[in-house]
Design an enzyme around this catalytic site. Structure first.
Site, short mmCIF file in Angstrom:
data_model
loop_
_atom_site.label_atom_id
_atom_site.label_comp_id
_atom_site.label_asym_id
_atom_site.label_seq_id
_atom_site.Cartn_x
_atom_site.Cartn_y
_atom_site.Cartn_z
CD GLN A 115 -2.78 -1.21 2.44
OE1 GLN A 115 -2.50 -0.56 3.44
NE2 GLN A 115 -3.81 -2.05 2.41
CG HIS A 175 -2.80 -0.81 7.80
ND1 HIS A 175 -3.33 -1.45 8.89
CD2 HIS A 175 -3.43 -1.36 6.72
CE1 HIS A 175 -4.23 -2.35 8.50
NE2 HIS A 175 -4.29 -2.29 7.17
CD GLU A 228 -13.86 4.13 14.38
OE1 GLU A 228 -13.92 3.16 15.16
OE2 GLU A 228 -13.08 5.10 14.56
CE1 TYR A 264 -10.43 -7.23 6.03
CE2 TYR A 264 -8.50 -7.25 7.43
CZ TYR A 264 -9.37 -6.57 6.60
OH TYR A 264 -9.18 -5.24 6.37
#
Length: 373
Positions: free
Chosen positions: A88, A153, A246, A267
């Site tokens: 990522q 992340h 959120e 998951y």
């Protein structure tokens, strides 16, 4: 709370080029069309409009491009430092300094490879007068410690508040305990001066057991930051695991709970935590159910869609699409899901023309524009 899903079913039956030009869509407060604004990009991540109406856009593999007001894509700009474009990671967000018109200072966030692994890095540079390269590139902050395992992340969204302080979101790098550690810059929102110094009123200044850059903590993977233009509060979108997505309003020194409490699940099925709230932890302002995998966010106060004013738009990666939250001050009063299943949206930007621009996370990347129907 009002919640409505607006499926883009007509798009699924048409070739994309036709669908993105000809099909009007009705939402609760506006009618719009989707126009293909730009193509020929790869995994767009961040973007910002320049005063002349052109746009800077990052591509995660490590390129920064300038798009003209009519969507023409430049060659990659020079001077962009090497990034860790694995997993990522890559070249992620871009933001202009509040005084860009005078200084031409820009800020970029990237994943960087250093001794000991990879980390989230904030850099600054000047955009050349002809907008073809970055000059004077300087590292502002590394979100240490580096992590050798995993390339997930990074967080990496940038925002400025009314006083000119810079906020940077960092993910917990898929190592959950890091979000709760105050001697660690991962899983946090950091608050800095534009040159990387620590403001003296940061909440943990003077504590030997805490990093003074930290403004809030207990974050998993915060990929959205936006200043509420009516209240001055800073809103954050947080990418949960399976559920647990959120919207938060950031507060000085607040602990948002990850992974101690969460609305999400592993998951493979079980809940992350037995509780979704606990004393001493800050509850989210809004939880998405079903989840959306949120990324970039933007408040809307443009003239093109008067019915959408005071909305927060959220780019959704999974289920792909765009979510509109109606707001009243610092409250969420409703949720509307738009363009569901259309494309993985990485970021949403309000243009100077009042139109909404959507950056897609695709190998054959595109930018869409929402026009009044």
């Amino acid at each position: 709370m009002m919640r409505r899903t607006l499926l883009a079913l007509p798009f699924l039956a048409l070739p994309l080029a036709a669908a993105a030009q000809d099909t009007p869509i009705r939402s609760e407060q506006a009618n719009f069309r989707v126009t293909t604004f730009a193509t020929g990009l790869e995994n767009t991540w961040g973007g910002v409009f320049l005063p002349d109406g052109s746009m800077l856009v990052t591509e995660r593999p490590g390129r920064l491009r300038r798009l003209t007001a009519d969507g023409r894509v430049s060659a990659p700009l020079g001077g962009v430092p090497q990034v860790e474009a694995v997993g990522q990671g890559g070249l992620l967000d871009v933001a202009l300094a509040p005084d860009f018109a005078r200084t031409r200072d820009v800020f970029l966030c990237q994943a960087a490879s250093v001794e000991g692994g990879a980390l989230t890095r904030l850099i600054t540079a000047r955009l050349s007068p002809d907008s073809t390269q970055l000059v004077g590139v300087r590292r502002v902050l590394d979100a240490t410690p580096a992590q050798r395992s995993g390339r997930l992340h990074y967080g990496c969204r940038i925002a400025f508040d009314r006083d000119g302080f810079l906020y940077l979101s960092t993910g917990e790098r898929n190592e959950r305990a890091r979000a709760q550690r105050l001697d660690d810059l991962a899983g946090k929102v950091l608050r800095l001066t534009r040159d990387g110094r620590v403001p003296p009123d940061n909440p943990f200044v003077g504590r030997a057991d805490a990093r003074p850059e930290i403004f809030s903590y207990g974050h998993r993977h915060p990929q959205g930051l936006a200043l509420n233009p009516w209240t001055g509060s800073l809103w954050e979108a947080e990418f949960g695991p399976r559920g647990g997505d959120e919207i938060n309003i950031l507060r000085r020194g607040a602990n948002f709970g990850w992974p101690t409490v969460s609305h999400g699940r592993e998951y493979w099925g079980p809940r992350i935590s037995r509780e979704v709230s606990a004393q001493g932890l800050t509850d989210p302002l809004h939880v998405f159910d079903p989840p959306i995998s949120p990324s970039g966010i933007a408040f809307y106060d443009g003239s093109a869609f008067p019915g959408w004013r005071r909305s927060l738009f959220v780019a959704a990666l999974n289920t792909p699409g765009l979510v509109r939250l109606s707001t009243d001050g610092d409250r969420v009063t409703g949720e509307e899901r738009l363009l569901t299943g259309f494309a993985r949206m990485r970021h949403v930007i309000v243009g100077p023309d009042g139109r909404i621009y959507l950056l897609t996370d695709e190998g054959q990347g595109r930018i869409f524009r929402l026009d009044p129907a």
